[in-house]
Motif scaffolding. Structure first.
Motif, PDB file in Angstrom:
ATOM      1  N   PHE A 122    -100.087   0.638 -25.039  1.00 35.73           N
ATOM      2  CA  PHE A 122    -100.737   1.327 -23.923  1.00 35.73           C
ATOM      3  C   PHE A 122    -101.614   0.340 -23.168  1.00 35.73           C
ATOM      4  O   PHE A 122    -102.424  -0.367 -23.771  1.00 35.73           O
ATOM      5  CB  PHE A 122    -101.586   2.510 -24.417  1.00 35.73           C
ATOM      6  CG  PHE A 122    -101.903   3.512 -23.356  1.00 35.73           C
ATOM      7  CD1 PHE A 122    -101.190   4.692 -23.256  1.00 35.73           C
ATOM      8  CD2 PHE A 122    -102.926   3.274 -22.446  1.00 35.73           C
ATOM      9  CE1 PHE A 122    -101.486   5.622 -22.269  1.00 35.73           C
ATOM     10  CE2 PHE A 122    -103.217   4.191 -21.455  1.00 35.73           C
ATOM     11  CZ  PHE A 122    -102.503   5.366 -21.369  1.00 35.73           C
TER      12      PHE A 122
ATOM     13  N   VAL B 288    -107.378   9.860 -20.354  1.00 30.85           N
ATOM     14  CA  VAL B 288    -107.047   8.436 -20.445  1.00 30.85           C
ATOM     15  C   VAL B 288    -108.081   7.576 -19.720  1.00 30.85           C
ATOM     16  O   VAL B 288    -108.447   6.493 -20.193  1.00 30.85           O
ATOM     17  CB  VAL B 288    -105.633   8.187 -19.881  1.00 30.85           C
ATOM     18  CG1 VAL B 288    -105.316   6.700 -19.875  1.00 30.85           C
ATOM     19  CG2 VAL B 288    -104.592   8.937 -20.703  1.00 30.85           C
TER      20      VAL B 288
ATOM     21  N   SER C 219    -103.983   7.721 -26.541  1.00 31.47           N
ATOM     22  CA  SER C 219    -104.048   6.513 -25.714  1.00 31.47           C
ATOM     23  C   SER C 219    -104.773   5.381 -26.423  1.00 31.47           C
ATOM     24  O   SER C 219    -104.363   4.217 -26.347  1.00 31.47           O
ATOM     25  CB  SER C 219    -104.721   6.828 -24.375  1.00 31.47           C
ATOM     26  OG  SER C 219    -106.037   7.326 -24.580  1.00 31.47           O
TER      27      SER C 219
END
Length: 210
Positions: free
Chosen positions: A145, A59, A136
């Protein structure tokens, strides 16, 4: 923003990515049958710890990796090599029975060895990194997100929880199937080797036709 949203997103996406039979959950089942449930849970805990850090890494660099096609290509090539080596190991090395049972029994007494075994195999599994990069970035494109510290850590923690629960499910399921335990114990290396072989072939296909 709902404070539970990143946790729920992490759990749901990790269940989707971890639930299909794979190297880690099948190995967790194998450890459960050979070494017992407690040691299998230690294996699952070790693997889940690495899942957390893999998700965190994915991420943190999601946008950067998504914009650089050359990095994605390198990850695919590394994954192909690793899964090819794992396939060779499980199909031609690990399938051979050990002759010294006493030494095997000594190793089975160590719970920490199963914990670090889970960490090692989870570290070799590169699938979570590109998977959570894709997840993500996709969720971010729909404004589900947010790339801030809380969201990233909560999402990563959710994936670790879900991974452990999936491993626990495999451990419990195969532990309860005593009639199939003998068959699975004899053939699980072939199953794992076949899985890693398929992943290696799919990765090679992507490398050739990218």
């Amino acid at each position: 923003m709902n404070p539970t949203l990143p946790l729920l997103l992490g759990i749901s996406t990790a269940v989707i990515g971890t639930l299909p039979p794979g190297l880690l959950n099948m190995t967790a089942a194998k450890v459960s049958m050979r070494d017992g449930r407690n040691r299998a849970l230690w294996f699952a805990f070790g693997a889940s710890v690495i899942v957390f850090f893999q998700t965190l890494l994915a991420v943190l660099f999601a946008r950067f990796i998504d914009r650089r096609a050359d990095i994605s290509a390198v990850l695919q090539e590394i994954g192909f090599v690793i899964f090819s080596l794992l396939t060779i190991y499980f199909l031609w090395v690990a399938k051979k029975p050990k002759t010294n049972k006493k030494k095997e029994e000594v190793k089975m007494r160590s719970k920490t060895s199963r914990f670090f075994m889970g960490m090692l195999l989870s570290s070799l599994n590169l699938f979570p990194v590109p998977y959570y990069v894709f997840v993500s970035v996709t969720l971010g494109s729909y404004d589900y997100f947010i790339f801030d510290s809380y969201f990233i850590y909560a999402f990563s923690f959710g994936t670790a929880i879900a991974a452990f629960l999936v491993f626990f499910g495999y451990i419990s399921f195969f532990k309860g199937k005593q009639n199939n335990a003998s068959f699975l114990s004899k053939n699980i290396n072939y199953i794992i080797g076949s899985i890693t072989g398929v992943v290696a072939l799919l990765t090679l296909f992507r490398i050739i036709f990218r």
